[in-house]
Design a protein around this motif. Structure first.
Motif, mmCIF file in Angstrom:
data_model
loop_
_atom_site.group_PDB
_atom_site.id
_atom_site.type_symbol
_atom_site.label_atom_id
_atom_site.label_comp_id
_atom_site.label_asym_id
_atom_site.label_seq_id
_atom_site.Cartn_x
_atom_site.Cartn_y
_atom_site.Cartn_z
ATOM 1 N N LEU A 108 -7.751 0.926 7.459
ATOM 2 C CA LEU A 108 -8.295 1.655 8.599
ATOM 3 C C LEU A 108 -9.554 0.967 9.144
ATOM 4 C CD1 LEU A 108 -7.480 4.215 10.124
ATOM 5 C CD2 LEU A 108 -9.041 5.516 8.658
ATOM 6 N N ALA A 109 -10.184 0.116 8.330
ATOM 7 C CA ALA A 109 -11.389 -0.608 8.743
ATOM 8 C C ALA A 109 -11.091 -2.016 9.250
ATOM 9 C CB ALA A 109 -12.372 -0.689 7.582
ATOM 10 N N ALA A 110 -9.810 -2.379 9.347
ATOM 11 C CA ALA A 110 -9.453 -3.761 9.701
ATOM 12 C C ALA A 110 -9.481 -3.988 11.207
ATOM 13 C CB ALA A 110 -8.068 -4.090 9.151
ATOM 14 N N ALA A 111 -10.272 -4.968 11.623
ATOM 15 C CA ALA A 111 -10.234 -5.480 12.995
ATOM 16 C C ALA A 111 -9.187 -6.588 13.068
ATOM 17 C CB ALA A 111 -11.604 -6.014 13.390
ATOM 18 N N VAL A 112 -8.947 -7.120 14.255
ATOM 19 C CA VAL A 112 -8.087 -8.286 14.396
ATOM 20 C C VAL A 112 -8.753 -9.444 13.654
ATOM 21 C CG1 VAL A 112 -7.049 -9.928 15.991
ATOM 22 C CG2 VAL A 112 -7.217 -7.505 16.622
ATOM 23 N N PRO A 113 -8.087 -10.084 12.701
ATOM 24 C CA PRO A 113 -8.703 -11.215 11.992
ATOM 25 C C PRO A 113 -9.052 -12.337 12.962
ATOM 26 C CG PRO A 113 -6.726 -10.457 10.845
ATOM 27 C CD PRO A 113 -6.745 -9.765 12.173
ATOM 28 N N GLY A 114 -10.259 -12.905 12.808
ATOM 29 C CA GLY A 114 -10.700 -13.915 13.749
ATOM 30 C C GLY A 114 -10.952 -15.289 13.176
ATOM 31 N N SER A 115 -11.097 -15.383 11.857
ATOM 32 C CA SER A 115 -11.545 -16.635 11.247
ATOM 33 C C SER A 115 -10.556 -17.775 11.452
ATOM 34 C CB SER A 115 -11.792 -16.411 9.750
ATOM 35 O OG SER A 115 -12.244 -17.579 9.130
ATOM 36 N N VAL A 231 0.700 -6.986 9.644
ATOM 37 C CA VAL A 231 1.034 -5.682 10.215
ATOM 38 C C VAL A 231 1.647 -4.774 9.148
ATOM 39 C CG1 VAL A 231 2.516 -4.506 11.883
ATOM 40 C CG2 VAL A 231 1.241 -6.558 12.564
ATOM 41 N N ARG A 232 2.499 -5.336 8.296
ATOM 42 C CA ARG A 232 3.066 -4.529 7.213
ATOM 43 C C ARG A 232 1.963 -4.010 6.289
ATOM 44 N NH1 ARG A 232 7.050 -8.653 7.100
ATOM 45 N NH2 ARG A 232 6.014 -9.645 5.311
ATOM 46 N N ALA A 233 1.011 -4.859 5.980
ATOM 47 C CA ALA A 233 -0.080 -4.439 5.100
ATOM 48 C C ALA A 233 -0.932 -3.353 5.750
ATOM 49 C CB ALA A 233 -0.950 -5.642 4.746
ATOM 50 N N ALA A 234 -1.195 -3.486 7.043
ATOM 51 C CA ALA A 234 -2.012 -2.500 7.741
ATOM 52 C C ALA A 234 -1.330 -1.137 7.775
ATOM 53 C CB ALA A 234 -2.312 -2.967 9.154
ATOM 54 N N ALA A 235 -0.003 -1.121 7.834
ATOM 55 C CA ALA A 235 0.740 0.143 7.938
ATOM 56 C C ALA A 235 0.884 0.858 6.600
ATOM 57 C CB ALA A 235 2.121 -0.126 8.522
ATOM 58 N N ARG A 236 0.551 0.177 5.516
ATOM 59 C CA ARG A 236 0.747 0.745 4.181
ATOM 60 C C ARG A 236 -0.393 1.706 3.847
ATOM 61 N NH1 ARG A 236 1.081 -3.913 1.656
ATOM 62 N NH2 ARG A 236 3.273 -4.114 2.283
ATOM 63 N N PRO A 237 -0.125 2.992 3.555
ATOM 64 C CA PRO A 237 -1.208 3.911 3.177
ATOM 65 C C PRO A 237 -1.955 3.386 1.953
ATOM 66 C CG PRO A 237 0.821 5.112 3.630
ATOM 67 C CD PRO A 237 1.197 3.663 3.591
ATOM 68 N N THR A 238 -3.269 3.317 2.060
ATOM 69 C CA THR A 238 -4.088 2.671 1.042
ATOM 70 C C THR A 238 -5.323 3.508 0.755
ATOM 71 O OG1 THR A 238 -3.360 0.489 1.783
ATOM 72 C CG2 THR A 238 -5.389 0.565 0.497
ATOM 73 N N MET A 239 -5.659 3.648 -0.516
ATOM 74 C CA MET A 239 -6.888 4.333 -0.893
ATOM 75 C C MET A 239 -8.080 3.548 -0.389
ATOM 76 S SD MET A 239 -8.367 6.855 -2.414
ATOM 77 C CE MET A 239 -7.056 7.590 -3.420
ATOM 78 N N ASP A 240 -9.006 4.238 0.289
ATOM 79 C CA ASP A 240 -10.200 3.574 0.797
ATOM 80 C C ASP A 240 -11.447 4.313 0.337
ATOM 81 O OD1 ASP A 240 -10.680 5.716 2.626
ATOM 82 O OD2 ASP A 240 -9.346 4.803 4.098
ATOM 83 N N SER A 241 -12.599 3.912 0.847
ATOM 84 C CA SER A 241 -13.861 4.459 0.361
ATOM 85 C C SER A 241 -14.094 5.902 0.776
ATOM 86 C CB SER A 241 -15.030 3.590 0.842
ATOM 87 O OG SER A 241 -14.999 3.467 2.246
ATOM 88 N N SER A 242 -13.249 6.458 1.636
ATOM 89 C CA SER A 242 -13.339 7.879 1.957
ATOM 90 C C SER A 242 -12.782 8.753 0.849
ATOM 91 C CB SER A 242 -12.575 8.173 3.261
ATOM 92 O OG SER A 242 -11.168 8.110 3.048
ATOM 93 N N GLY A 243 -12.079 8.131 -0.113
ATOM 94 C CA GLY A 243 -11.439 8.880 -1.177
ATOM 95 C C GLY A 243 -10.035 9.330 -0.828
ATOM 96 N N GLU A 244 -9.548 8.927 0.327
ATOM 97 C CA GLU A 244 -8.202 9.274 0.774
ATOM 98 C C GLU A 244 -7.407 8.003 1.066
ATOM 99 O OE1 GLU A 244 -7.134 12.352 0.922
ATOM 100 O OE2 GLU A 244 -9.069 13.347 0.540
#
Length: 639
Positions: A108-115, A231-244
């Motif tokens: 949920l915190a991922a921007a478009v990768p730029g590097s 895109v597949r990784a971004a769509a995968r529900p993942t535990m983050d620092s919100s605790g959800e």
């Protein structure tokens, strides 16, 4: 002024100089120069190596702003490798999930990768080598392994529970057999090596033309197999620092529609004909220029105005400043960073950021008058051009809570109290230096100058191993740069699709009489433009403007930082009145700061600052290089 011998010599030569936060990246850059490449070829190769050897500090899906100074007289340019906010990442989407801040980890915190795209655009437009030549070093270290630095294993241990419970793909790479990488043990990333090899294969399929190969690799990243995996990784529900568990918003259209772009730097004339160049207000770079503008017009004036009586102006050991000098620099930082919170950002477009006003002499003079004899606990943005500043609600709240703190709370050496915003827990933002002065990581930096005078400064970051789960088919995780944007509409740094979240990444270039003479920078999140300020002032105080610059001495000098403004990373905390100093700054300086009302935390003697620098004397062609000794990891090399 009391001085001591630098930890290392300032390197000098005429062929090439490279300085970075890891010796293997510096050595890679020199190897490329030895093979006939220029500074830009060398920087790209070093940048890819940094992604392998410092995976806790940056990764392929992170971001990188780059400053470019060609030797042929073309102007300095900023190459923006900071990706934008995905189309689906609206304030309503996040607040609808019950969030008040963007999480510090997870998709949920991922921007478009730029590097990746920025490095390839730099290679295409300014380099000379084919992609395969500059990628071969990173592939070798990923495939054959490299000796892990101590901080990699420490970082993995800090997130062991998360990896083993939730981010199991990360555990497979970084906890094989349940063991974190030991210092010096070979650390391999075969999946990443396969990713690079596949990109090279697709590049070669485009034919023998160098530029065609680079464009093919860029397409594979933005629209091909890499984009599909991201895109597949971004769509995968993942535990983050919100605790959800949350899914991200990054889409194929977001990836395909973005590319690295050039823009003019923001500049400020400074002492002795120097001009300092920074990225625009989508970064925190102009805050360095604002801090410089608050200083007197000459280093001699600075010495005279801030020497003070012996009791108040006494200098610490090892070439540290007087207490009065440190006090004024700290208070100037607070004013510049308050303006950063109120005015910097990309959400409303660069034209609406009043940089001309913020950097004007009348504005600087008015702001300088606010610096009193005592430490300020207020967050005080200014009114450039008569405009009314607007701070985020969260910033106002933490500033108001902090303003009620006692005017003075001495903290003895080694007894600092880390707070929630110092990077002590999972998801607390970009790895940096905590309130106790202990290093919990940084980001990366690389500077290169070649024998022709081409110069480059870059600060890669994001996509570190603790940001998101490793994507197994790629060998690296997504980044988390969106955590820097606010979930409040109408601010310069509001979360806005298609706009860049404001970044702390802040490389620098300096000109003298219009000619590029120095590239420098540092990791460190919100500390970057504080440590760079102290480096520049220290360099000038050593009367090195016209002689050979004492780069290493300025890097080695005792350093400090303040957190008297909202942090840029989740959970966006603030410590009004705080100053964290290296213990070797001296008891007189520490006591003088405390008399002025600063809440001083005394950290270990070598815990503040991560600077790298290279320089070139335009009259003689002599090159110089130096690197931070703290952490025994950064090195300069050259001949």
């Amino acid at each position: 002024m009391v001085t001591t011998r630098p930890t290392r010599p300032t390197l000098q030569g005429t062929f090439g100089m490279a300085s970075s936060t890891h010796w293997l990246a510096s050595q890679t850059a020199l190897a490329v120069l030895e093979d006939g490449g220029n500074a830009y070829d060398a920087a790209v190769a070093a940048g890819f190596v940094l992604q392998v050897v410092e995976p806790h500090l940056n990764g392929p899906a992170g971001e990188v702003p780059i400053l470019v100074a060609p030797a042929d007289g073309r102007p300095v340019r900023v190459l923006c490798g900071q990706g934008t906010t995905p189309a689906g990442a609206t304030v309503d989407h996040y607040t609808g999930l019950g969030l008040e801040l963007v999480p510090g980890t997870g998709p949920l915190a991922a921007a478009v990768p730029g590097s990746f795209d920025a490095w390839l655009v730099l290679l295409r437009d300014y380099g000379t080598k084919p992609l395969e030549d500059v990628l071969t070093y990173a592939i070798g270290y990923a495939e054959g392994g490299h000796p892990a630095v101590e901080r990699v294993g420490e970082t993995v241990e800090s997130v062991r529970d998360l990896f083993e419970r939730e981010w199991t793909t990360s555990a497979e790479l970084y906890l094989p057999g349940g063991r974190a990488p030991a210092p010096g043990a070979l650390l391999k990333n075969p999946a990443l090596a396969r990713t690079w090899r596949r990109l090279l294969a697709e590049a070669r399929a485009a034919g023998a033309d160098r530029d065609a190969q680079l464009e093919a690799a860029r397409r594979a990243w933005r629209e091909g197999f890499v984009a599909e995996a991201l895109v597949r990784a971004a769509a995968r529900p993942t535990m983050d620092s919100s605790g959800e568990r949350h899914s991200g918003t990054l889409s194929g259209d977001d990836l395909a529609g973005w590319e690295a772009t050039y823009e003019d730097p923001v500049t400020l004339p400074w002492w002795h004909g120097w001009t300092v160049c920074k990225a625009g207000a989508w970064s925190q770079g102009p805050s360095l220029l604002q801090q410089l503008a608050l200083l007197p017009g000459d280093p001699d004036d600075w010495e005279q105005e801030t020497a003070g009586p012996a009791a108040n102006g006494a200098r610490g050991a090892h070439g540290s400043p007087t207490a009065e000098q440190a006090h004024r620099l700290i208070e100037g930082t607070k004013l510049a960073m308050a303006d950063r919170e109120a005015w910097y950002g990309d959400a409303a477009g660069a034209a609406t950021v009043p940089l001309d006003g913020l950097l004007s002499r009348p504005y600087a003079a008015a702001r300088r008058a606010l610096i009193g004899e005592s430490a300020s606990y207020e967050l005080r943005p200014g009114h450039p051009g008569g405009r009314t500043p607007r701070l985020p609600r969260h910033a106002r709240a933490v500033a108001s809570a902090g303003a009620a703190a006692p005017a003075h709370r001495p903290v003895g050496a080694g007894t600092g109290e880390p707070t929630a915003g110092t990077g002590t827990g999972t998801g607390t933002g970009e790895p940096t230096v905590g309130a106790d002065g202990l290093t919990r990581g940084d980001t990366c930096h690389v500077d290169v100058v070649d024998r022709w005078g081409n110069m480059v400064s870059a600060t890669p970051s994001g996509g570190w191993l603790q940001s998101n789960p490793v994507i197994p088919e790629l060998g690296f995780p997504l980044g988390t740069r969106l955590q820097m944007a606010w979930l409040e509409p109408g601010l310069p740094n509001s979360l806005t699709p298609g706009r860049r979240p404001r970044t702390t990444l802040s490389p620098s270039l300096a000109l003298r009489d219009g000619v590029p003479v120095m590239a420098f920078g540092t990791p460190g999140g919100d500390q970057q433009d504080q440590w760079q300020l102290h480096f520049l002032v220290g360099l000038a105080r050593r009367a090195a403007v016209r002689g050979g610059p004492d780069l290493q001495g300025a890097i080695d000098a005792p350093n400090w930082h303040t957190e008297s403004f909202p942090g840029s990373f989740y959970p966006r905390t603030m410590r009004p009145g705080s100053v964290t100093v290296e213990s070797r700054i001296g008891e007189d300086v520490i006591a003088g700061l405390r008399r002025r009302g600063h809440q001083v935390t005394v950290g270990p003697p070598w815990s503040e600052g991560r600077l790298c620098a290279v320089a070139r004397d335009p009259e003689t062609g002599v090159l110089s290089g130096a690197a931070n000794p703290r952490g025994a990891q950064g090195y300069a090399v050259g001949r």
